[in-house]
Design a protein around this motif. Structure first.
Motif, PDB file in Angstrom:
ATOM      1  N   VAL A 191     -72.588   6.436  16.652  1.00 34.53           N
ATOM      2  CA  VAL A 191     -72.161   7.789  16.274  1.00 34.53           C
ATOM      3  C   VAL A 191     -71.520   7.769  14.891  1.00 34.53           C
ATOM      4  CG1 VAL A 191     -70.542   9.652  16.814  1.00 34.53           C
ATOM      5  CG2 VAL A 191     -71.940   8.638  18.625  1.00 34.53           C
ATOM      6  N   ALA A 192     -70.670   6.789  14.630  1.00 35.82           N
ATOM      7  CA  ALA A 192     -70.012   6.700  13.327  1.00 35.82           C
ATOM      8  C   ALA A 192     -71.022   6.509  12.200  1.00 35.82           C
ATOM      9  CB  ALA A 192     -69.002   5.552  13.340  1.00 35.82           C
ATOM     10  N   VAL A 193     -72.016   5.661  12.426  1.00 28.21           N
ATOM     11  CA  VAL A 193     -73.034   5.408  11.396  1.00 28.21           C
ATOM     12  C   VAL A 193     -73.875   6.661  11.138  1.00 28.21           C
ATOM     13  CG1 VAL A 193     -75.169   4.141  10.913  1.00 28.21           C
ATOM     14  CG2 VAL A 193     -73.168   2.913  11.777  1.00 28.21           C
ATOM     15  N   ILE A 194     -74.358   7.301  12.215  1.00 27.92           N
ATOM     16  CA  ILE A 194     -75.221   8.478  12.057  1.00 27.92           C
ATOM     17  C   ILE A 194     -74.463   9.603  11.357  1.00 27.92           C
ATOM     18  CG2 ILE A 194     -76.531  10.257  13.273  1.00 27.92           C
ATOM     19  CD1 ILE A 194     -77.831   7.496  13.360  1.00 27.92           C
ATOM     20  N   ALA A 195     -73.225   9.855  11.790  1.00 26.29           N
ATOM     21  CA  ALA A 195     -72.440  10.926  11.164  1.00 26.29           C
ATOM     22  C   ALA A 195     -72.124  10.594   9.710  1.00 26.29           C
ATOM     23  CB  ALA A 195     -71.158  11.160  11.955  1.00 26.29           C
ATOM     24  N   ALA A 196     -71.869   9.313   9.412  1.00 31.56           N
ATOM     25  CA  ALA A 196     -71.618   8.908   8.028  1.00 31.56           C
ATOM     26  C   ALA A 196     -72.854   9.099   7.160  1.00 31.56           C
ATOM     27  CB  ALA A 196     -71.154   7.453   7.987  1.00 31.56           C
ATOM     28  N   ALA A 197     -74.037   9.006   7.780  1.00 25.90           N
ATOM     29  CA  ALA A 197     -75.291   9.205   7.052  1.00 25.90           C
ATOM     30  C   ALA A 197     -75.630  10.679   6.854  1.00 25.90           C
ATOM     31  CB  ALA A 197     -76.430   8.513   7.798  1.00 25.90           C
ATOM     32  N   GLY A 198     -74.808  11.572   7.419  1.00 25.20           N
ATOM     33  CA  GLY A 198     -75.065  12.999   7.293  1.00 25.20           C
ATOM     34  C   GLY A 198     -75.864  13.581   8.436  1.00 25.20           C
ATOM     35  N   GLY A 199     -76.113  12.773   9.476  1.00 23.47           N
ATOM     36  CA  GLY A 199     -76.844  13.267  10.639  1.00 23.47           C
ATOM     37  C   GLY A 199     -75.940  14.041  11.581  1.00 23.47           C
ATOM     38  N   LEU A 200     -76.562  14.769  12.499  1.00 15.62           N
ATOM     39  CA  LEU A 200     -75.827  15.537  13.510  1.00 15.62           C
ATOM     40  C   LEU A 200     -75.958  14.821  14.840  1.00 15.62           C
ATOM     41  CD1 LEU A 200     -74.260  18.254  13.789  1.00 15.62           C
ATOM     42  CD2 LEU A 200     -76.381  19.238  14.652  1.00 15.62           C
ATOM     43  N   ILE A 201     -74.835  14.373  15.401  1.00 18.91           N
ATOM     44  CA  ILE A 201     -74.876  13.612  16.650  1.00 18.91           C
ATOM     45  C   ILE A 201     -73.691  13.994  17.538  1.00 18.91           C
ATOM     46  CG2 ILE A 201     -73.800  11.603  15.498  1.00 18.91           C
ATOM     47  CD1 ILE A 201     -75.555   9.872  17.536  1.00 18.91           C
ATOM     48  N   PRO A 202     -73.804  15.131  18.256  1.00 14.64           N
ATOM     49  CA  PRO A 202     -72.743  15.575  19.170  1.00 14.64           C
ATOM     50  C   PRO A 202     -72.829  14.813  20.478  1.00 14.64           C
ATOM     51  CG  PRO A 202     -74.541  17.166  19.146  1.00 14.64           C
ATOM     52  CD  PRO A 202     -74.924  16.083  18.181  1.00 14.64           C
ATOM     53  N   LYS A 203     -72.218  13.640  20.536  1.00 15.78           N
ATOM     54  CA  LYS A 203     -72.420  12.708  21.640  1.00 15.78           C
ATOM     55  C   LYS A 203     -71.520  13.018  22.818  1.00 15.78           C
ATOM     56  CE  LYS A 203     -74.290   9.027  23.476  1.00 15.78           C
ATOM     57  NZ  LYS A 203     -74.146   9.574  24.845  1.00 15.78           N
ATOM     58  N   THR A 204     -72.134  13.210  23.973  1.00 15.14           N
ATOM     59  CA  THR A 204     -71.402  13.300  25.234  1.00 15.14           C
ATOM     60  C   THR A 204     -71.726  12.062  26.059  1.00 15.14           C
ATOM     61  OG1 THR A 204     -73.147  14.501  26.408  1.00 15.14           O
ATOM     62  CG2 THR A 204     -71.531  15.813  25.177  1.00 15.14           C
ATOM     63  N   SER A 205     -70.738  11.551  26.744  1.00 12.74           N
ATOM     64  CA  SER A 205     -70.908  10.317  27.509  1.00 12.74           C
ATOM     65  C   SER A 205     -70.264  10.456  28.872  1.00 12.74           C
ATOM     66  CB  SER A 205     -70.276   9.131  26.761  1.00 12.74           C
ATOM     67  OG  SER A 205     -70.846   8.966  25.487  1.00 12.74           O
ATOM     68  N   SER A 206     -70.651   9.570  29.770  1.00 11.17           N
ATOM     69  CA  SER A 206     -70.120   9.606  31.135  1.00 11.17           C
ATOM     70  C   SER A 206     -69.068   8.528  31.331  1.00 11.17           C
ATOM     71  CB  SER A 206     -71.254   9.408  32.144  1.00 11.17           C
ATOM     72  OG  SER A 206     -71.862   8.144  31.957  1.00 11.17           O
ATOM     73  N   ARG A 207     -68.313   8.693  32.401  1.00 11.63           N
ATOM     74  CA  ARG A 207     -67.414   7.631  32.833  1.00 11.63           C
ATOM     75  C   ARG A 207     -68.201   6.654  33.710  1.00 11.63           C
ATOM     76  NH1 ARG A 207     -62.369   8.992  31.322  1.00 11.63           N
ATOM     77  NH2 ARG A 207     -61.857  11.207  31.070  1.00 11.63           N
ATOM     78  N   ALA A 208     -67.557   5.552  34.054  1.00 11.86           N
ATOM     79  CA  ALA A 208     -68.224   4.524  34.845  1.00 11.86           C
ATOM     80  C   ALA A 208     -68.665   5.060  36.197  1.00 11.86           C
ATOM     81  CB  ALA A 208     -67.293   3.331  35.041  1.00 11.86           C
ATOM     82  N   ILE A 209     -69.849   4.658  36.622  1.00  8.75           N
ATOM     83  CA  ILE A 209     -70.325   4.941  37.976  1.00  8.75           C
ATOM     84  C   ILE A 209     -70.133   3.678  38.821  1.00  8.75           C
ATOM     85  CG2 ILE A 209     -72.263   5.660  39.406  1.00  8.75           C
ATOM     86  CD1 ILE A 209     -73.419   7.045  36.949  1.00  8.75           C
ATOM     87  N   THR A 210     -70.838   2.618  38.448  1.00  4.78           N
ATOM     88  CA  THR A 210     -70.686   1.351  39.176  1.00  4.78           C
ATOM     89  C   THR A 210     -70.297   0.218  38.230  1.00  4.78           C
ATOM     90  OG1 THR A 210     -73.063   0.891  38.918  1.00  4.78           O
ATOM     91  CG2 THR A 210     -72.378   2.058  40.902  1.00  4.78           C
TER      92      THR A 210
END
Length: 503
Positions: A191-210
């Motif tokens: 995410v840091a690299v893509i955003a630094a490159a000027g890309g759009l990356i609205p990242k959503t992530s999950s918590r642990a399942i197993t």
């Protein structure tokens, strides 16, 4: 006309039941006797024009719950949103959920279509289905029991059940790892690299399942992740990317309910996995998605054939719902980085972003491979990997990561567990493999992910030559009891490190 005996005042129980609405009544409550309510009965509750279906727990001891009063768990109270403590609520038996026949049909080998998938998900999100119904559905869909048409129907139904975000531009980049590989925490770096490159990356992530840590668990060590959609938009508009927990955004809310059931069962299905991933990507407004698929004998995807099958399913569903998707198969034979557990993985991420001399090179290389492939999806000039490396080495990615953290509420350095113990090699030889599942189990028994600083720190890697008593890994825990529990398990069976004598 409503009978008076069907009403009770409701209060907060102050009990966390995760996402399961629960209502508590005393066993001598007149309503339990009048309506025939008993433990685990499904009860419909209505107050202030809103209604909810909750599971009844019967309180047998006097004390905390007053007579003829109902108490709502945190999930139930937040869903019903009563005006105040003590408001009168109406209690009744709910109508049987319309989707139970579709679930029963699936249990006996039938198929569901778009209409029945929609009904199942609608009832699921409205909490009309009991945990037994949900467990039956998850089990009936396990393995490869969902075909492509069912997977597409489930994906669309899960997307339609929640909010959707439109960013008003393309490409909107995203990535996801199918999991099963401890320590593979590439997302914050990507995410840091893509955003630094000027890309759009609205990242959503999950918590642990197993696993010992989900992406959201690790990021939360460093910055708040519980963003609403308004906050998420603000961060993305300012910095080009975000690192948010998807469970707080009402994007594909059925997925979080299924996760709650899958976690204790410790399994999911290919079809549900695909529907889970792609429904959230579609709801988040992603247009170009890269899937990281680690393949190894103790990873989630164990063989090349299984990877091909899952890739084909992902690609078919993505094409049907309008997402451009690429699958990146990676080495899943051993954990990535050194840390397993939220804080330990966060420390690895920061070591890579800060270009520390002791950074884990495998995590750095994986993150750059993924970031480069994503950049090539957005601007297909074949220079994505080179651009990603330049942004990392220049410090631009670190600066962008810190800016995203600041926009989300501030940055915090990861802590370290107070209780630690080193496990050593029992023979001379070369480390040939690390069992992903067994090392992850040790980290979970030590307290991860619930205890942020708990987990396992790897001190040796495949290919290393070790002597007797050479340190292999260090268990981190926040209490002596959890440390002892993890050590007992680690020493009770086969070591997660395979050491073969050198010839």
């Amino acid at each position: 006309m409503t009978q008076p005996h069907s009403f009770l005042p409701i209060i907060r129980a102050g009990i966390d039941t995760y996402r399961q609405p629960v209502v508590y009544m005393r066993e001598d409550c007149h309503l339990c006797r009048a309506e025939g309510f008993s433990a685990l009965t499904r009860v419909r509750i209505e107050a202030g024009g809103r209604s909810l279906i909750a599971t009844l727990n019967v309180v047998t001891a006097e004390g905390w719950l007053p007579p003829d009063t109902a108490a709502l768990s945190i999930a139930a109270w937040n869903a019903l949103r009563p005006e105040r403590q003590g408001v009168q609520a109406e209690f009744s038996h709910p109508e049987p959920p319309a989707s139970t026949s579709a679930i029963r049909n699936k249990v006996f080998g039938g198929k569901f279509d778009a209409a029945s998938a929609s009904q199942i998900i609608t009832d699921m999100v409205a909490h009309r289905l009991s945990d037994l119904d949900l467990a039956a559905f998850v089990t009936a869909c396990a393995g490869d029991r969902l075909d492509i048409a069912e997977t597409i129907a489930l994906t669309r139904a899960m997307t339609d059940a929640g909010q959707r975000i439109d960013w008003g531009t393309e490409p909107v980049l995203d990535k996801h790892c199918v999991g099963g590989l401890p320590g593979n925490r590439t997302t914050p770096i990507v995410v840091a690299v893509i955003a630094a490159a000027g890309g759009l990356i609205p990242k959503t992530s999950s918590r642990a399942i197993t696993s010992p840590a989900g992406t959201a668990d690790t990021i939360e060590v460093m910055t708040p992740v519980d963003l609403d959609i308004t906050s998420m938009r603000r961060v993305v508009e300012a910095e080009g990317g975000c690192l948010a927990w998807g469970g707080g955004l009402d994007l594909s809310p059925a997925d979080d309910i299924l996760i709650r059931i899958e976690r204790p069962l410790d399994f999911d299905s290919d079809g549900q996995l695909v529907a889970s991933i792609l429904s959230k990507k579609l709801a988040a407004g992603s247009t170009h998605v890269l899937i990281d698929m680690p393949v190894g004998p103790t990873a989630k995807v164990r063989t090349g054939a299984a990877a091909e099958d899952l890739s084909a399913r992902l690609s078919a569903v993505a094409a049907e719902i309008g997402i451009e998707l690429r699958v990146h198969c990676s080495d899943g034979t051993a954990p990535v980085g050194r840390g397993i557990g939220p804080s330990l993985e966060a420390r690895d991420v920061l070591a890579v972003l800060r270009r520390s001399a002791d950074h884990p090179p495998d995590l750095r290389d994986r993150a750059l491979d993924i970031a480069g492939a994503l950049l090539d999806m957005g601007v297909p000039d074949g220079r994505g990997r080179q651009t990603a490396e330049t942004l990392l080495e220049s410090g631009a990615a670190e600066a962008k990561f810190m800016a995203i953290c600041a926009a989300q509420g501030g940055f915090h350095e990861p802590g370290i567990a107070p209780e630690r113990a080193i496990e050593t090699a029992g023979r001379r030889g070369r480390v040939t493999a690390i069992d992903n599942r067994r090392i992850a189990k040790i980290a979970k028994l030590a307290g991860a992910p619930g205890r942020q600083t708990a987990g396992v720190l790897l001190l040796a890697r495949p290919g290393d030559t070790v002597e007797p008593d050479t340190p292999l890994y260090e268990i981190h825990a926040e209490t002596p009891g959890e440390l002892a529990w993890a050590r007992d398990y680690a020493r009770a069976g086969t070591s997660p490190f395979q050491v073969e004598a050198e010839k």
